[in-house]
Scaffold this active site. Sequence first.
Site, mmCIF file in Angstrom:
data_model
loop_
_atom_site.group_PDB
_atom_site.id
_atom_site.type_symbol
_atom_site.label_atom_id
_atom_site.label_comp_id
_atom_site.label_asym_id
_atom_site.label_seq_id
_atom_site.Cartn_x
_atom_site.Cartn_y
_atom_site.Cartn_z
ATOM 1 N N HIS A 71 -5.703 -4.106 -1.327
ATOM 2 C CA HIS A 71 -5.633 -3.116 -1.903
ATOM 3 C C HIS A 71 -5.587 -3.625 -3.722
ATOM 4 O O HIS A 71 -5.239 -2.600 -4.421
ATOM 5 C CB HIS A 71 -4.250 -2.301 -1.728
ATOM 6 C CG HIS A 71 -4.197 -1.531 -0.515
ATOM 7 N ND1 HIS A 71 -4.708 -0.127 -0.557
ATOM 8 C CD2 HIS A 71 -3.842 -1.674 0.638
ATOM 9 C CE1 HIS A 71 -4.776 0.374 0.467
ATOM 10 N NE2 HIS A 71 -4.134 -0.341 1.376
ATOM 11 N N SER A 114 0.853 -1.210 0.158
ATOM 12 C CA SER A 114 -0.011 -0.006 0.081
ATOM 13 C C SER A 114 1.113 1.229 0.051
ATOM 14 O O SER A 114 0.262 2.260 -0.488
ATOM 15 C CB SER A 114 -0.792 -0.023 1.425
ATOM 16 O OG SER A 114 -0.172 -0.047 2.372
ATOM 17 N N LYS A 123 -12.376 -0.919 0.937
ATOM 18 C CA LYS A 123 -11.559 -0.147 -0.029
ATOM 19 C C LYS A 123 -12.408 0.137 -1.283
ATOM 20 O O LYS A 123 -13.439 0.737 -1.480
ATOM 21 C CB LYS A 123 -10.385 -0.885 -0.299
ATOM 22 C CG LYS A 123 -9.488 -0.480 1.072
ATOM 23 C CD LYS A 123 -8.032 -1.054 1.085
ATOM 24 C CE LYS A 123 -7.222 -0.505 2.332
ATOM 25 N NZ LYS A 123 -7.755 -1.123 3.535
#
Length: 393
Positions: free
Chosen positions: A210, A182, A241
């Site tokens: 991610h 990340s 996310k």
Amino acid sequence: MYTKFQQHLQKELADIEAAGLYKNERIIESPQGAEIMVAGKKCLNFCANNYLGLAANKELVEAAKKGMDARGFGMASVRFICGCQDLHKQLEKKISEFFGTEDTILYAACFDANGGVFEPLLTAEDAIISDSLNHASIIDGVRLCKAVRYRYKNADMADLEEQLKAAQAQRFRIIVTDGVFSMDGNVCPLDKIYELAQKYDAMVMVDESHSAGVVGKTGRGVTERYNLRGKIEILTGTLGKAFGGAMGGFTTGRKEIIDMLRQRSRPYLFSNSMAPGLVAAGIRMFELMSETNELQDKLHANTDYFLRRMKEEGFDCKPSESAICAVMIYDAAKSQKYAAKMQEEGIFVTGFYYPVVPKGEARIRVQISAAHEREHLDKCIEAFKKVRKEIEG
């Protein structure tokens, strides 16, 4: 006692602030999106994990409302005591279908999924071989387990092979890696990791937090990117996310592994089940992901454009195959000045510095979204140019 401890904390906090490294939370006064309201001012948001722009998606909001109408506000218990709703099983099935896995278990967050995955499965007879840049939740989860720990340099396959050789002394071995790291935005070399796992008789676990929704042609993560769907033993991920940006985590993979986690994973056994509204929205989100690839295509186009233009303007950006662009500043205090001045220009970004990243590697992490339009990207680039001139001269 607290008076002395209070004085100690006050000094520590004052030192952090004097160094220009104090973290001030900024207040958002609008739904999450490409454009947000911060302290009464409109800003373009380039520091959210809202990769597909679904955080304020009307269909997901409506699905959440219908879920609450049909199944209530909360579960008020853990699953092994009070069971779960049909919605929870539907969402687990959707996640398994999306990633091509055998079964899925839901958690309140991916931090819980990573914190609860190692201890139920591995003992002091076993080995965990972990990438040096793995997320804090993986590090904490490993600490809770008695397995022998090995660490390899970020995405360094020669070092991984050396650690695997050393780990032959243990009974079972598992290689653990983030799908996308990340802070840098690089994708793990899962194809090479898988080859080494086969060679040295190891399992593989990937945190797709991610990368899911982002990496791969249809956003199905690094296993899609490397044509390894269904071949990795454990995947963990989040709904917080790309997948709507709310809350909820999951572990998905081999059936027997998921079964054992249901029996022994402490964050699962001792935390409330996910709220019905979140679960209903999650179901609809995976349906949307299967209906069209429009959001992934736009995200990939936006990211390619932004990185190309920033490099053309002479900014030092780390290579990225994800939606994360690390603009290197190197100096911690200067990264905070950049972030503050960028906000004055209507661009919402965050500076990262030690201990989140190594000393001397401070950066602005820009996160691209499918919600961004071309003019948003251009405005961000122009703001970077203006701020650089003001700070660097």
